[in-house]
Design a protein around this motif. Structure first.
Motif, PDB file in Angstrom:
ATOM      1  N   ASN A 177      53.619  29.211  12.757  1.00 25.02           N
ATOM      2  CA  ASN A 177      54.832  29.666  12.644  1.00 25.02           C
ATOM      3  C   ASN A 177      54.655  31.201  12.385  1.00 25.02           C
ATOM      4  O   ASN A 177      53.666  31.714  11.857  1.00 25.02           O
ATOM      5  N   LYS A 178      55.853  32.104  12.243  1.00 26.90           N
ATOM      6  CA  LYS A 178      55.750  33.553  12.001  1.00 26.90           C
ATOM      7  C   LYS A 178      55.242  33.775  10.469  1.00 26.90           C
ATOM      8  O   LYS A 178      55.072  34.896  10.162  1.00 26.90           O
ATOM      9  N   GLN A 179      55.543  32.699   9.631  1.00 29.72           N
ATOM     10  CA  GLN A 179      55.001  32.760   8.350  1.00 29.72           C
ATOM     11  C   GLN A 179      53.876  32.716   8.242  1.00 29.72           C
ATOM     12  O   GLN A 179      53.213  32.655   6.836  1.00 29.72           O
ATOM     13  N   GLY A 180      52.873  32.162   9.048  1.00 28.42           N
ATOM     14  CA  GLY A 180      51.629  31.883   8.840  1.00 28.42           C
ATOM     15  C   GLY A 180      51.322  30.488   8.532  1.00 28.42           C
ATOM     16  O   GLY A 180      49.864  30.183   8.174  1.00 28.42           O
ATOM     17  N   GLU A 181      52.119  29.583   8.688  1.00 21.65           N
ATOM     18  CA  GLU A 181      51.919  28.062   8.508  1.00 21.65           C
ATOM     19  C   GLU A 181      51.195  27.499   9.575  1.00 21.65           C
ATOM     20  O   GLU A 181      51.735  27.704  10.972  1.00 21.65           O
ATOM     21  N   LEU A 182      50.087  26.868   9.374  1.00 22.09           N
ATOM     22  CA  LEU A 182      49.633  25.917  10.624  1.00 22.09           C
ATOM     23  C   LEU A 182      50.453  24.585  10.748  1.00 22.09           C
ATOM     24  O   LEU A 182      50.466  23.925  10.145  1.00 22.09           O
ATOM     25  N   MET A 183      51.058  24.738  11.926  1.00 13.56           N
ATOM     26  CA  MET A 183      51.786  23.736  12.527  1.00 13.56           C
ATOM     27  C   MET A 183      51.006  22.494  13.056  1.00 13.56           C
ATOM     28  O   MET A 183      51.270  21.124  12.958  1.00 13.56           O
ATOM     29  N   ILE A 184      50.136  22.974  13.983  1.00 10.76           N
ATOM     30  CA  ILE A 184      49.279  22.002  14.902  1.00 10.76           C
ATOM     31  C   ILE A 184      48.069  22.508  15.016  1.00 10.76           C
ATOM     32  O   ILE A 184      47.990  23.585  15.100  1.00 10.76           O
ATOM     33  N   MET A 185      47.065  21.594  14.942  1.00 15.89           N
ATOM     34  CA  MET A 185      45.617  22.282  15.089  1.00 15.89           C
ATOM     35  C   MET A 185      44.965  20.775  15.912  1.00 15.89           C
ATOM     36  O   MET A 185      45.066  19.652  15.632  1.00 15.89           O
ATOM     37  N   ARG A 186      44.343  21.387  16.966  1.00 19.97           N
ATOM     38  CA  ARG A 186      43.553  20.099  17.964  1.00 19.97           C
ATOM     39  C   ARG A 186      42.075  20.945  17.913  1.00 19.97           C
ATOM     40  O   ARG A 186      41.950  22.101  18.296  1.00 19.97           O
ATOM     41  N   GLU A 187      41.104  20.090  18.128  1.00 14.68           N
ATOM     42  CA  GLU A 187      39.672  20.376  18.525  1.00 14.68           C
ATOM     43  C   GLU A 187      39.157  19.335  19.642  1.00 14.68           C
ATOM     44  O   GLU A 187      39.753  18.738  19.969  1.00 14.68           O
ATOM     45  N   LEU A 195      43.691  23.318  23.842  1.00 16.17           N
ATOM     46  CA  LEU A 195      44.931  23.787  24.048  1.00 16.17           C
ATOM     47  C   LEU A 195      45.832  22.692  24.746  1.00 16.17           C
ATOM     48  O   LEU A 195      46.960  22.773  24.141  1.00 16.17           O
ATOM     49  N   ASP A 196      45.623  22.013  25.719  1.00 15.91           N
ATOM     50  CA  ASP A 196      46.303  20.887  26.328  1.00 15.91           C
ATOM     51  C   ASP A 196      46.530  20.025  25.128  1.00 15.91           C
ATOM     52  O   ASP A 196      47.904  19.586  25.248  1.00 15.91           O
ATOM     53  N   LYS A 197      45.757  19.546  24.307  1.00 12.35           N
ATOM     54  CA  LYS A 197      46.177  18.590  23.255  1.00 12.35           C
ATOM     55  C   LYS A 197      47.357  19.097  22.419  1.00 12.35           C
ATOM     56  O   LYS A 197      48.324  18.365  21.739  1.00 12.35           O
ATOM     57  N   LEU A 198      47.099  20.360  22.053  1.00 10.74           N
ATOM     58  CA  LEU A 198      47.997  21.267  21.280  1.00 10.74           C
ATOM     59  C   LEU A 198      49.426  21.137  21.960  1.00 10.74           C
ATOM     60  O   LEU A 198      50.471  20.912  21.303  1.00 10.74           O
ATOM     61  N   VAL A 199      49.701  21.547  23.251  1.00 11.57           N
ATOM     62  CA  VAL A 199      50.872  21.713  23.964  1.00 11.57           C
ATOM     63  C   VAL A 199      51.374  20.113  24.115  1.00 11.57           C
ATOM     64  O   VAL A 199      52.460  20.171  23.945  1.00 11.57           O
ATOM     65  N   GLY A 200      50.405  19.100  24.414  1.00 15.51           N
ATOM     66  CA  GLY A 200      50.699  17.893  24.515  1.00 15.51           C
ATOM     67  C   GLY A 200      51.610  17.432  23.225  1.00 15.51           C
ATOM     68  O   GLY A 200      52.820  16.824  23.311  1.00 15.51           O
ATOM     69  N   THR A 201      51.173  17.715  22.007  1.00  9.84           N
ATOM     70  CA  THR A 201      51.518  17.281  20.862  1.00  9.84           C
ATOM     71  C   THR A 201      52.789  17.964  20.554  1.00  9.84           C
ATOM     72  O   THR A 201      54.029  17.300  20.319  1.00  9.84           O
ATOM     73  N   ALA A 202      53.085  19.254  20.899  1.00 10.17           N
ATOM     74  CA  ALA A 202      54.488  19.858  20.941  1.00 10.17           C
ATOM     75  C   ALA A 202      55.413  19.396  21.851  1.00 10.17           C
ATOM     76  O   ALA A 202      56.544  19.266  21.481  1.00 10.17           O
ATOM     77  N   LEU A 203      54.857  18.801  23.099  1.00 11.30           N
ATOM     78  CA  LEU A 203      55.701  18.467  23.942  1.00 11.30           C
ATOM     79  C   LEU A 203      56.728  17.107  23.435  1.00 11.30           C
ATOM     80  O   LEU A 203      57.741  16.760  23.437  1.00 11.30           O
ATOM     81  N   VAL A 204      55.681  16.239  22.848  1.00 15.10           N
ATOM     82  CA  VAL A 204      56.264  14.962  22.234  1.00 15.10           C
ATOM     83  C   VAL A 204      57.010  15.260  21.082  1.00 15.10           C
ATOM     84  O   VAL A 204      58.237  14.431  20.805  1.00 15.10           O
ATOM     85  N   LYS A 205      56.699  16.243  20.341  1.00 13.38           N
ATOM     86  CA  LYS A 205      57.661  16.709  19.264  1.00 13.38           C
ATOM     87  C   LYS A 205      59.040  17.315  19.567  1.00 13.38           C
ATOM     88  O   LYS A 205      59.585  17.833  18.589  1.00 13.38           O
ATOM     89  N   GLN A 206      59.162  17.687  20.882  1.00 11.90           N
ATOM     90  CA  GLN A 206      60.242  18.459  21.477  1.00 11.90           C
ATOM     91  C   GLN A 206      60.358  19.742  20.717  1.00 11.90           C
ATOM     92  O   GLN A 206      61.469  20.307  20.574  1.00 11.90           O
TER      93      GLN A 206
END
Length: 282
Positions: A177-187, A195-206
């Motif tokens: 986020n803009k404060q620098g907090e890590l919201m999602i990380m995928r390896e 990156l697809d794993k990250l986007v897929g997680t964000a998709l599920v989380k709306q």
């Protein structure tokens, strides 16, 4: 399925060669299948095989379908599961089927990408660069990030890379986020898979579009990573490594801020400098 495996190695260095145990990142194929069509006339098609690190497979499949413009939202997904009837034990958790809503219309003739990709390069088989751009939105986010937030992000991402810590063999993608907090990380062994794993997680989380966040990737910024981030509405993408010429051109065309060589309290801004707030160091 484990993401780390054991190996016995011969260590050659300043001292006499010696046999030692080591840990290596697991790499396995993942086949993505989709179920589609009217309720009484369901069909199945395999659309991708990618080499990935096991873990977050459903999110990987969802992120892939979304960034390839096959689905537009998580609401178009009825279910997702591993295929159990593949006939081989080794394939038990390496084949995923995503059931799409009967309302989803797929014109396979317009999907110009040959979907069989490797973990190192997913865009090589595109028949047309213009086809990749189809569906990418022009970014209109007013996000502004302080330069110190960017400077701190690589250390935060690196601290969360658990499998990399053991193996040294994985790429990472982090959503901040803009404060620098890590919201999602995928390896993953594949940078585009991470990156697809990250986007897929964000998709599920709306969470999509990701208009109020930025993405940091642990390697270079390729054309494909920029394209995937654009599809998710990411206004700023930062990379520890270098961007390619096509990545810069695509980011410029769609009003994304693109940073490279983000390390050692320094970075290069290739386009979209208006989204950064700088300190007055005079």
């Amino acid at each position: 399925m484990d993401r780390v495996d054991k190996a016995e190695i011969l260590k050659v260095g300043e001292r006499a060669p010696e046999i030692k145990p080591d840990l290596i990142a697991v790499e396995e194929p993942l086949e993505i299948r989709i179920g589609f069509g009217a309720e009484q006339q369901r069909e199945q098609r395999s659309i991708s095989v990618t080499m990935r690190t096991p873990g977050h497979d459903f999110e990987l499949a969802l992120g892939f379908l979304f960034t390839e413009n096959i689905i537009l939202s998580y609401d178009e997904v009825v279910s997702i599961r591993y295929c159990q009837g593949t006939g081989k034990q080794a394939e038990k958790e390496n084949v995923v089927r995503v059931e799409l809503s009967p309302s989803v219309q797929i014109d396979f003739k317009k999907i110009e990408r040959h979907f069989y990709t490797s973990s190192s390069c997913g865009v090589c088989s595109k028949t047309s660069i213009d086809a990749v751009k189809t569906g990418c939105p022009v970014i209109s986010s007013a996000l502004k990030i302080d330069e110190n937030v960017i400077h701190q992000a690589p250390d935060i991402l690196r601290a969360e890379q658990r499998v990399f810590e053991y193996t040294g063999g994985l790429h990472a993608a982090g959503l901040f986020n803009k404060q620098g907090e890590l919201m999602i990380m995928r390896e993953d062994v594949g940078r585009h898979n991470a990156l697809d794993k990250l986007v897929g997680t964000a998709l599920v989380k709306q969470m999509i579009p990701l208009s109020d966040y930025f993405v940091l990737v642990s390697g270079r910024a390729s054309f494909e990573l920029v394209q995937k981030s654009l599809m998710a509405g990411v206004p700023l993408m930062a990379a520890v490594g270098a961007p390619s010429s096509l990545a810069v051109a695509l980011a410029t065309d769609f009003n994304m801020t693109l940073l490279g060589f983000v390390r050692n309290q320094s970075f290069n801004v290739y386009c979209g400098r208006e989204r950064l707030a700088y300190e007055n160091k005079n």
